[in-house]
Design a protein around this motif. Structure first.
Motif: not given
Length: 484
Positions: A125-127, A23-26, A39-41
């Motif tokens: 926002k993802g972080v 969800p953070a990646l999306i 970072g998330f990938v």
């Protein structure tokens, strides 16, 4: 020591962590935050790779999982989960220093809410979502989640109880229903329902969906990471009152909610720990309101700020509506005491726990009576039931370990040269999983001024506090790693 069985569990936990990063990646992709997406990938790939390697090497694990493995597995899981979970901060460049990123991540998973970020609104926002969600995941415990959703083998060995006991807060952990998987599912269903209810009330107060979700995650996990620099201070009185109520609700032993669902209202009302929890919160609020006379414009505003901070500190959430570091000495002393007492056992809150405080009072009373009447056989009762002597011994052992770690940590962080008020409140705030302290680490400040060594000490405190000390101490014992 069944290393392969432990490796399988850690592999499953890391796989779950990777899934929860999606969800953070999306969100990062939708917001077109290229650095956060990278970072998330990268982190998801690394976490899945480590998980796969562990699973391959440990796929032939033999069944057999006991107390030592349970404690060790929980301690290692939280450490590995934090070591890898902080990588999005580092790779994205939003918290480029690894020790700072690790401090932030441990603070998130342990629901502490102590931060090294001076301006959280500059984070993507993802972080921000990942920071807040780490509270929700750590509040109930990722191993409890694992027991709730995954089919686990070897239940005849009773290993599920060892895992739940090692990760769940409180002096004694029992089953709500005969099977541990059902108990874990019930806990998480109640947890999810309360979180959704919190989000709905926040949305009614005209909070944005993103802010409502992140705030609810921080409230549910009693964590305290906010999406605004001023925490909850900039929101309406309605939003602040909603947070006050739900912080107190998440500080209640979740078994009470199960009893309410079973229509056993009388047992909930008679619960001694719940009475102590409510009584201490009410008394603290009254004392602070009286001490703050004239500090705010109206009595209603005074009551609102006092009730919010009592709820926030006692449940170890760490949200703030005002700079309570400016309050008079008596009010700050009350908050300092609430940091130690904490919420109820079996809740998402930290601290010593009201249930343990209650037992300590009863143990002290029994010891005094035993001195007066040495030949009498005296027992300790809780809710009209005799408390097992092993539970009492564990409570005394916990208190001794708590005091020793507190003193050593205070001396260690004092090397940095900050005031006694800063250092003692920082250690208490991290050890009891609260977040803000006083002076340099007050509600409008952060922990960035501490040296890397002090941050590592506080990281240890946060982990030890969340896991009830013993799973972390077990990792440091040589006898743990001996195969006998």
């Amino acid at each position: 020591m069944n290393y392969k069985m432990m490796g399988r569990f850690i592999a499953q936990i890391l796989a779950i962590e990777a899934v929860f990063m999606l969800p953070a990646l999306i969100i990062s992709a939708v917001c077109r935050d290229a650095d956060a997406v990278l970072g998330f990938v990268c982190t998801i790939g690394i976490v899945l790779l480590v998980s796969a390697v562990l699973w391959i090497f440990c796929r032939s694990a033999k069944k057999g999982f006991y107390a030592k493995e349970g404690l060790t597995c929980v301690g290692l899981s939280w450490i590995v989960m934090s070591l890898l979970g902080c990588l999005p901060f580092v790779i994205s460049g939003e918290i480029p220093n690894y020790i700072d990123a690790l401090f932030e991540m441990v603070s998130g998973f342990t629901t502490t809410g102590a931060s090294i970020v001076p301006e959280v609104e500059k984070l993507s926002k993802g972080v921000l979502y990942w920071r807040s969600f780490s509270h929700w995941l750590g509040g109930m415990g990722i191993l409890v989640f694992l027991l709730a959703v995954l089919p686990v083998s070897g239940q005849k060995g009773g290993f599920t109880m060892h895992l739940l006991r090692a990760e769940s807060p409180g002096p004694n952990v029992g089953k709500l229903v005969p099977r541990m998987k059902q108990t874990a599912m019930i806990l998480y269903i109640i947890y999810i329902l309360l979180t959704v209810l919190d989000i709905i009330f926040l949305l009614i107060g005209k909070m944005s969906v993103f802010e409502a979700v992140c705030t609810a995650f921080g409230t549910a996990g009693t964590g305290g990471f906010g999406v605004k620099n001023d925490s909850i201070a900039g929101y309406s009185p309605y939003i602040q009152n909603v947070c006050t109520v739900f912080m107190m609700l998440f500080g209640v032993n979740f078994s009470c909610y199960y009893l309410l669902l079973m229509k056993q209202v009388k047992n909930v009302i008679k619960d001694e720990e719940l009475r102590l929890y409510a009584g201490v919160a009410l008394a603290a609020t009254v004392i602070i309101v009286l001490d703050l006379r004239g500090f705010y414009g109206t009595l209603g505003e005074t009551i609102r700020h006092a009730a919010f901070q009592v709820s926030s500190i006692m449940t170890t959430t760490g949200f703030a509506t005002t700079d309570f570091d400016l309050w008079p000495g008596l009010s700050k002393a009350v908050l300092l005491c609430l940091m130690v007492i904490g919420a109820c056992a079996g809740s998402t809150g930290g601290g010593i726990k009201c249930g343990r405080v209650l037992l300590l009072i009863k143990i002290l009373r029994r010891n005094i009576r035993q001195i007066i009447h040495p030949n009498r056989v005296l027992v300790v009762r809780n809710n009209d039931q005799v408390v097992d002597e092993k539970v009492l011994q564990n409570t005394n052992g916990y208190l001794a370990a708590y005091a020793i770690i507190l003193v050593i940590s205070f001396i260690a962080v004092s090397v940095d040269g900050f005031s006694v008020e800063t250092n003692i409140s920082a250690v208490l705030a991290c050890f009891n999983n609260i977040g803000p302290g006083f002076d340099v680490v007050g509600p409008v400040c952060n922990y960035s001024a501490y040296s890397y060594l002090s941050k590592l000490v506080l990281i240890f405190d946060m982990l030890a506090g969340r896991l009830e000390i013993f799973p972390i101490l077990v990792l440091l014992s040589r006898s743990t790693w001996r195969n006998k």
